[in-house]
Design a protein around this motif. Structure first.
Motif, PDB file in Angstrom:
ATOM      1  N   LEU A   1      -0.366  -0.073   5.787  1.00 21.06           N
ATOM      2  CA  LEU A   1      -0.375  -1.449   6.293  1.00 21.06           C
ATOM      3  C   LEU A   1      -0.706  -2.453   5.191  1.00 21.06           C
ATOM      4  N   GLY A   2      -1.440  -2.018   4.183  1.00 21.56           N
ATOM      5  CA  GLY A   2      -1.804  -2.910   3.097  1.00 21.56           C
ATOM      6  C   GLY A   2      -1.087  -2.622   1.805  1.00 21.56           C
ATOM      7  N   VAL A   3      -0.156  -1.649   1.818  1.00 20.16           N
ATOM      8  CA  VAL A   3       0.497  -1.223   0.579  1.00 20.16           C
ATOM      9  C   VAL A   3       2.000  -1.488   0.581  1.00 20.16           C
ATOM     10  N   LEU A   4       2.687  -1.087   1.664  1.00 17.89           N
ATOM     11  CA  LEU A   4       4.145  -1.203   1.709  1.00 17.89           C
ATOM     12  C   LEU A   4       4.584  -2.618   2.099  1.00 17.89           C
ATOM     13  N   GLU A   5       5.813  -2.945   1.712  1.00 19.32           N
ATOM     14  CA  GLU A   5       6.377  -4.265   2.018  1.00 19.32           C
ATOM     15  C   GLU A   5       7.204  -4.172   3.305  1.00 19.32           C
ATOM     16  N   TYR A   6       6.825  -4.939   4.316  1.00 22.68           N
ATOM     17  CA  TYR A   6       7.517  -4.933   5.610  1.00 22.68           C
ATOM     18  C   TYR A   6       7.319  -6.288   6.287  1.00 22.68           C
ATOM     19  N   LYS A   7       8.159  -6.523   7.302  1.00 26.46           N
ATOM     20  CA  LYS A   7       7.959  -7.716   8.131  1.00 26.46           C
ATOM     21  C   LYS A   7       7.113  -7.349   9.344  1.00 26.46           C
ATOM     22  N   LYS A   8       7.423  -6.184   9.900  1.00 27.49           N
ATOM     23  CA  LYS A   8       6.657  -5.655  11.020  1.00 27.49           C
ATOM     24  C   LYS A   8       6.370  -4.184  10.736  1.00 27.49           C
ATOM     25  N   PRO A   9       5.173  -3.714  11.062  1.00 26.24           N
ATOM     26  CA  PRO A   9       4.798  -2.330  10.726  1.00 26.24           C
ATOM     27  C   PRO A   9       5.772  -1.285  11.254  1.00 26.24           C
ATOM     28  N   GLY A  10       6.389  -1.553  12.417  1.00 28.33           N
ATOM     29  CA  GLY A  10       7.310  -0.582  12.999  1.00 28.33           C
ATOM     30  C   GLY A  10       8.531  -0.320  12.140  1.00 28.33           C
TER      31      GLY A  10
ATOM     32  N   ILE B   1      17.780   2.603   1.684  1.00 29.38           N
ATOM     33  CA  ILE B   1      17.020   2.204   2.876  1.00 29.38           C
ATOM     34  C   ILE B   1      16.002   1.145   2.468  1.00 29.38           C
ATOM     35  N   HIS B   2      16.123  -0.040   3.038  1.00 32.99           N
ATOM     36  CA  HIS B   2      15.219  -1.146   2.757  1.00 32.99           C
ATOM     37  C   HIS B   2      14.348  -1.385   3.985  1.00 32.99           C
ATOM     38  N   ILE B   3      13.052  -1.202   3.801  1.00 35.86           N
ATOM     39  CA  ILE B   3      12.134  -1.274   4.943  1.00 35.86           C
ATOM     40  C   ILE B   3      12.285  -2.577   5.713  1.00 35.86           C
ATOM     41  N   GLN B   4      12.406  -3.675   5.020  1.00 33.96           N
ATOM     42  CA  GLN B   4      12.449  -4.975   5.687  1.00 33.96           C
ATOM     43  C   GLN B   4      13.748  -5.200   6.467  1.00 33.96           C
ATOM     44  N   ASP B   5      14.745  -4.343   6.253  1.00 33.63           N
ATOM     45  CA  ASP B   5      16.003  -4.440   7.002  1.00 33.63           C
ATOM     46  C   ASP B   5      16.049  -3.462   8.179  1.00 33.63           C
ATOM     47  N   CYS B   6      15.017  -2.629   8.307  1.00 31.97           N
ATOM     48  CA  CYS B   6      15.010  -1.612   9.359  1.00 31.97           C
ATOM     49  C   CYS B   6      14.570  -2.194  10.702  1.00 31.97           C
ATOM     50  N   GLU B   7      14.836  -1.426  11.764  1.00 27.88           N
ATOM     51  CA  GLU B   7      14.394  -1.831  13.094  1.00 27.88           C
ATOM     52  C   GLU B   7      12.905  -1.546  13.246  1.00 27.88           C
ATOM     53  N   GLU B   8      12.319  -2.139  14.240  1.00 31.42           N
ATOM     54  CA  GLU B   8      10.919  -1.881  14.517  1.00 31.42           C
ATOM     55  C   GLU B   8      10.812  -0.787  15.567  1.00 31.42           C
ATOM     56  N   LYS B   9      10.117   0.278  15.224  1.00 29.09           N
ATOM     57  CA  LYS B   9       9.949   1.393  16.155  1.00 29.09           C
ATOM     58  C   LYS B   9       8.475   1.764  16.256  1.00 29.09           C
ATOM     59  N   GLU B  10       8.122   2.337  17.393  1.00 28.53           N
ATOM     60  CA  GLU B  10       6.731   2.680  17.650  1.00 28.53           C
ATOM     61  C   GLU B  10       6.361   4.005  16.977  1.00 28.53           C
ATOM     62  N   MET B  11       5.095   4.115  16.637  1.00 29.48           N
ATOM     63  CA  MET B  11       4.572   5.382  16.155  1.00 29.48           C
ATOM     64  C   MET B  11       4.623   6.416  17.284  1.00 29.48           C
ATOM     65  N   GLY B  12       4.595   7.676  16.909  1.00 27.37           N
ATOM     66  CA  GLY B  12       4.659   8.729  17.909  1.00 27.37           C
ATOM     67  C   GLY B  12       3.328   9.031  18.565  1.00 27.37           C
ATOM     68  N   ASN B  13       2.285   8.290  18.220  1.00 22.87           N
ATOM     69  CA  ASN B  13       0.942   8.554  18.749  1.00 22.87           C
ATOM     70  C   ASN B  13       0.414   7.342  19.519  1.00 22.87           C
ATOM     71  N   PRO B  14      -0.558   7.554  20.400  1.00 29.75           N
ATOM     72  CA  PRO B  14      -1.221   6.429  21.059  1.00 29.75           C
ATOM     73  C   PRO B  14      -1.970   5.602  20.017  1.00 29.75           C
ATOM     74  N   SER B  15      -2.295   4.367  20.331  1.00 23.82           N
ATOM     75  CA  SER B  15      -2.973   3.501  19.376  1.00 23.82           C
ATOM     76  C   SER B  15      -4.337   4.074  19.005  1.00 23.82           C
ATOM     77  N   PRO B  16      -4.589   4.216  17.716  1.00 20.20           N
ATOM     78  CA  PRO B  16      -5.896   4.710  17.276  1.00 20.20           C
ATOM     79  C   PRO B  16      -6.954   3.605  17.242  1.00 20.20           C
ATOM     80  N   GLN B  17      -6.541   2.404  17.627  1.00 18.59           N
ATOM     81  CA  GLN B  17      -7.451   1.266  17.725  1.00 18.59           C
ATOM     82  C   GLN B  17      -8.165   0.993  16.400  1.00 18.59           C
ATOM     83  N   VAL B  18      -9.476   0.882  16.450  1.00 18.35           N
ATOM     84  CA  VAL B  18     -10.249   0.462  15.292  1.00 18.35           C
ATOM     85  C   VAL B  18     -10.193   1.474  14.141  1.00 18.35           C
TER      86      VAL B  18
END
Length: 570
Positions: free
Chosen positions: A83-92, A220-237
């Motif tokens: 989340l703090g290293v890769l370049e993206y518009k949305k984490p998905g 493959i350019h991350i910022q051109d990709c679709e936004e998809k959900e992680m395969g796990n429930p939210s780990p929250q904090v």
């Protein structure tokens, strides 16, 4: 297993990696640096600072690609530091990019961190440990086990989020699934592949430094990709684990009593300072979040563009962590315990006599000679001498000694030469002269440096070179004031606005040459006298031969006539 090392490089007299390795797990042999695996904590600092870019890393890239080619079910466990290293518009978009490479599923390692958080909360609630050192950072674990083994009883007996997540994924998808951890840490490879205590949880390690070029090669350019959900429930904090204080915040998301004070420490030197204090029993009743990388995992040595501001990375991570409550764990239970032990590698320690001998070998006879400059990478001369005894360093690594030796050798050559050597500045002042020159001039060096060359010798040639800056080579000259004949060489030294004057004394050679010439002339004169005498003798012999021949002829003629006359008379 050797995870990192240096390839052969032009690192003579550099030692930057040694200076930056706080645990001195680097040996230097034949001026080439090598990592001592048994003593390395895999922090990666040496590779970051190497000016030759000489790092080598044991990559699992081919192994991972082979899994995908063979149609294996491969699940990515991605460290939350993305989340703090890769370049993206949305984490998905990062999820979609990895799925396009062929991975079956992408899950956050933070899911495993939630399990670790729960274990830490349990330890806090029990209140049985003197202090609790978090064990999420494998470099910290190596540091304690190898260099502060007396503190292993204060290490939380809990596996890291990566290990628990790998075990969890294999519980969910079956033991045949391949788990690939993706993160910024090279120490994770040593943990996953080289630590038999957690063997089998993770099958391969990829770093952000490896995944970014792979995506680029595949177009493959991350910022051109679709936004998809992680395969796990939210780990929250628990997504905060990679930033400073993230573990503490995760643990504090649930009440766990006030038995322990919370403290987090980042950076190798601060961690070592902390552990030094703990060994002195100066700290008690603390929950200690410790990370080798300053700023947390977002500044890991393999976090693509690792030299970016960790503040920016931390803000990016915190901005994406919407939930600050603890995660709800409804997934299978996995083994969490890990026993830590003394893994210190004993090293020989030199006696005072052996240490003194090593110090004397590099010209350090007294304490005043020990400069402790640290240029070799060690904090003081005795530590460096100890490293030489342990075969981790070389005597030649002492730069002041090497420079002194070089200067000493130059001075020896200068002083031992039979030539008269001077350095004369533009004002004809003598700036330097060797022992031979001092001897011939009959003065000391100190006195010579206060005199001018024209006080002793004709300066015309020197003036010519100072004016034209064109050298004079091998010119024979008669230094009458000194009573010698010399071959003169004068060279202009631009950086000093001076000239180097060399007089090669050839007086003896010239005298010998003159004697040889005189001998030759005497020999020629003697030869001429002999020839003249031989000519006279030859002439005398010729005259005598002429007279006797005539007399003989007359006598023989008479003898013949008398014989003939007698014959006729009969």
């Amino acid at each position: 297993m050797k995870v990192i090392d240096f390839r052969d490089a032009s690192c003579k007299h550099c030692y930057k990696c040694v200076r930056n390795c706080s645990v001195k797990a680097i040996s230097v042999r034949n001026a080439q640096a090598h990592i001592i695996t048994e003593q390395c904590i895999h922090c990666g600092r040496c590779l970051e600072v190497c000016p030759q870019n000489a790092k080598t890393f044991s990559s699992d890239m081919d192994k991972v690609k082979n899994y995908l080619r063979q149609g294996e079910k491969v699940v990515i466990s991605i460290a939350p530091s993305y989340l703090g290293v890769l370049e993206y518009k949305k984490p998905g978009q990062v999820v979609d990019a990895l799925l396009r490479l062929g991975f079956f599923e992408v899950r956050e390692t933070s899911e495993g961190a939630a399990y670790v958080t729960r274990e830490y909360q349990r330890l806090l609630s029990e209140g049985k440990m003197k202090n609790i050192i978090t064990t999420c950072c494998p470099s910290v674990n190596d540091l304690v086990e190898k260099y502060y083994p007396s503190l292993t009883s204060q290490m939380a007996p809990v596996v890291s989020p990566m290990i628990v997540h790998g075990r969890l994924i294999k519980k969910i998808y079956g033991s045949s699934v391949k788990v690939v951890f993706l993160g910024p840490c090279i120490a994770k490879k040593a943990e996953a592949i080289g630590d038999e205590r957690v063997e089998g949880a993770v099958d391969a390690i990829l770093t952000f430094d490896e995944i970014v070029p792979w995506l680029e090669r595949e177009g493959i350019h991350i910022q051109d990709c679709e936004e998809k959900e992680m395969g796990n429930p939210s780990p929250q904090v628990n997504r905060l684990y990679p930033v400073s204080g993230g573990i503490v915040k995760s643990v504090l998301a649930e009440a766990c009593g006030d038995t322990y004070r919370m403290l987090y420490v980042d950076g190798l030197e601060p961690c070592m300072e902390l552990f030094d204090s703990m060994e002195k029993d100066e700290i008690e009743g603390c929950f200690l979040e410790v990370n080798i990388c300053e700023g947390g995992c977002i500044k890991g040595p393999a976090s693509h563009n690792w030299n970016r501001s960790f503040v920016k990375g931390k803000l990016n991570v915190e901005r994406q962590v919407r939930g600050r409550e603890s995660a709800k764990l409804e997934t299978p239970e996995v083994a969490m315990e890990k026993a830590f032990s003394d893994r210190r590698i004993p090293e020989p320690v030199p006696t005072e006599e052996e240490l003194t001998a090593l110090l004397r070998a590099i010209g350090k006879y007294t304490r005043d000679d020990e400069l402790n400059c640290g240029a070799c990478g060690y904090p003081d001369c005795r530590a460096k001498a100890t490293a030489v005894f342990q075969k981790k360093a070389e005597l030649e690594m002492c730069l002041p000694y090497a420079v002194a030796q070089a200067e000493s050798m130059s001075n020896v050559v200068l002083d031992m030469t039979p030539n008269l050597n001077f350095i004369v500045d533009k004002d004809f002042r003598i700036k330097e002269c060797n022992k031979k020159a001092q001897e011939v001039l009959g003065i000391s060096r100190e006195e010579a440096l206060e005199r001018y060359i024209f006080e002793f010798l004709d300066e015309d040639d020197i003036a010519e070179v100072l004016r034209t800056r064109r050298p004079i080579h091998h010119k024979k000259t008669d230094l009458k004031p000194l009573g010698i004949i010399a071959v003169e060489t004068i060279v202009f030294i631009e950086a000093m606005e001076s000239v180097l004057v060399i007089y090669q004394d050839v007086t003896k050679e010239e005298q010998a040459k003159e004697q040889r010439f005189k001998l030759k002339m005497e020999t020629v004169e003697m030869a001429q006298e002999v020839i003249d005498k031989q000519m006279m003798v030859a002439q005398e012999i010729a005259g005598l031969l002429g007279e006797t021949t005539a007399e003989t002829k007359v006598t023989l003629t008479k003898l013949r006539d008398s014989i003939l006359f007698e014959e006729e008379g009969e």
